[in-house]
Design a protein around this motif. Sequence first.
Motif, PDB file in Angstrom:
ATOM      1  N   TYR A  69       0.837  -1.201   0.000  1.00 34.37           N
ATOM      2  CA  TYR A  69       0.000   0.000   0.000  1.00 34.37           C
ATOM      3  C   TYR A  69       0.877   1.259   0.000  1.00 34.37           C
ATOM      4  CZ  TYR A  69      -3.136   3.629   1.661  1.00 34.37           C
ATOM      5  OH  TYR A  69      -3.841   4.801   1.802  1.00 34.37           O
ATOM      6  N   ARG A  70       1.908   1.262   0.841  1.00 35.44           N
ATOM      7  CA  ARG A  70       2.788   2.427   0.914  1.00 35.44           C
ATOM      8  C   ARG A  70       3.537   2.613  -0.399  1.00 35.44           C
ATOM      9  NH1 ARG A  70       5.192   5.989   0.379  1.00 35.44           N
ATOM     10  NH2 ARG A  70       6.208   7.435   1.786  1.00 35.44           N
ATOM     11  N   GLU A  71       3.954   1.517  -1.027  1.00 30.54           N
ATOM     12  CA  GLU A  71       4.600   1.605  -2.335  1.00 30.54           C
ATOM     13  C   GLU A  71       3.649   2.206  -3.373  1.00 30.54           C
ATOM     14  OE1 GLU A  71       7.679  -2.199  -2.015  1.00 30.54           O
ATOM     15  OE2 GLU A  71       5.700  -2.477  -2.916  1.00 30.54           O
ATOM     16  N   SER A  72       2.374   1.823  -3.286  1.00 39.57           N
ATOM     17  CA  SER A  72       1.400   2.356  -4.250  1.00 39.57           C
ATOM     18  C   SER A  72       1.221   3.862  -4.069  1.00 39.57           C
ATOM     19  CB  SER A  72       0.056   1.629  -4.129  1.00 39.57           C
ATOM     20  OG  SER A  72      -0.675   2.061  -2.998  1.00 39.57           O
ATOM     21  N   LEU A  73       1.361   4.349  -2.837  1.00 36.51           N
ATOM     22  CA  LEU A  73       1.293   5.801  -2.626  1.00 36.51           C
ATOM     23  C   LEU A  73       2.463   6.496  -3.314  1.00 36.51           C
ATOM     24  CD1 LEU A  73       0.209   5.974   1.122  1.00 36.51           C
ATOM     25  CD2 LEU A  73      -1.204   6.407  -0.900  1.00 36.51           C
ATOM     26  N   ASP A  74       3.647   5.879  -3.258  1.00 36.34           N
ATOM     27  CA  ASP A  74       4.794   6.452  -3.977  1.00 36.34           C
ATOM     28  C   ASP A  74       4.530   6.488  -5.473  1.00 36.34           C
ATOM     29  OD1 ASP A  74       6.406   7.063  -1.825  1.00 36.34           O
ATOM     30  OD2 ASP A  74       7.477   5.152  -1.882  1.00 36.34           O
ATOM     31  N   GLU A  75       3.892   5.444  -5.996  1.00 35.93           N
ATOM     32  CA  GLU A  75       3.600   5.378  -7.424  1.00 35.93           C
ATOM     33  C   GLU A  75       2.520   6.390  -7.830  1.00 35.93           C
ATOM     34  OE1 GLU A  75       2.430   1.306  -7.860  1.00 35.93           O
ATOM     35  OE2 GLU A  75       4.418   0.567  -7.343  1.00 35.93           O
ATOM     36  N   GLN A  76       1.465   6.474  -7.020  1.00 35.99           N
ATOM     37  CA  GLN A  76       0.317   7.301  -7.382  1.00 35.99           C
ATOM     38  C   GLN A  76       0.464   8.758  -6.959  1.00 35.99           C
ATOM     39  OE1 GLN A  76      -3.422   5.347  -6.268  1.00 35.99           O
ATOM     40  NE2 GLN A  76      -2.288   3.414  -6.285  1.00 35.99           N
ATOM     41  N   LEU A  77       1.221   9.005  -5.905  1.00 36.49           N
ATOM     42  CA  LEU A  77       1.400  10.361  -5.379  1.00 36.49           C
ATOM     43  C   LEU A  77       2.877  10.658  -5.137  1.00 36.49           C
ATOM     44  CD1 LEU A  77      -1.464  10.154  -2.724  1.00 36.49           C
ATOM     45  CD2 LEU A  77      -1.551  11.370  -4.902  1.00 36.49           C
TER      46      LEU A  77
END
Length: 89
Positions: A69-77
């Motif tokens: 989830y935290r990795e996806s935040l780096d990708e999306q934001l």
Amino acid sequence: MDEDLEHMSRDQLLAEAKRLRAGIRGHRDSSGHALCWHHPALWGLLPEQDAPRPIVPDWPQFLRGCIRYRESLDEQLPDAPRSRAPYRE
């Protein structure tokens, strides 16, 4: 499932839309460590009271999900502000 809406007046529908928007905004505006929490207040906005209980992953799977989830935040934001604030109850 949403038959209750069929019997609401225009004013009742507007009030319901405003109530739901406030709940969605509250969830949307969560930040920091609050992003990781269970959100029963958001789901409580629905009229059905017999919501299923969540299935909780075991710790290793849960932690892998948190990391993803935290990795996806780096990708999306990628330009979102970062915080080093520790978690506090």
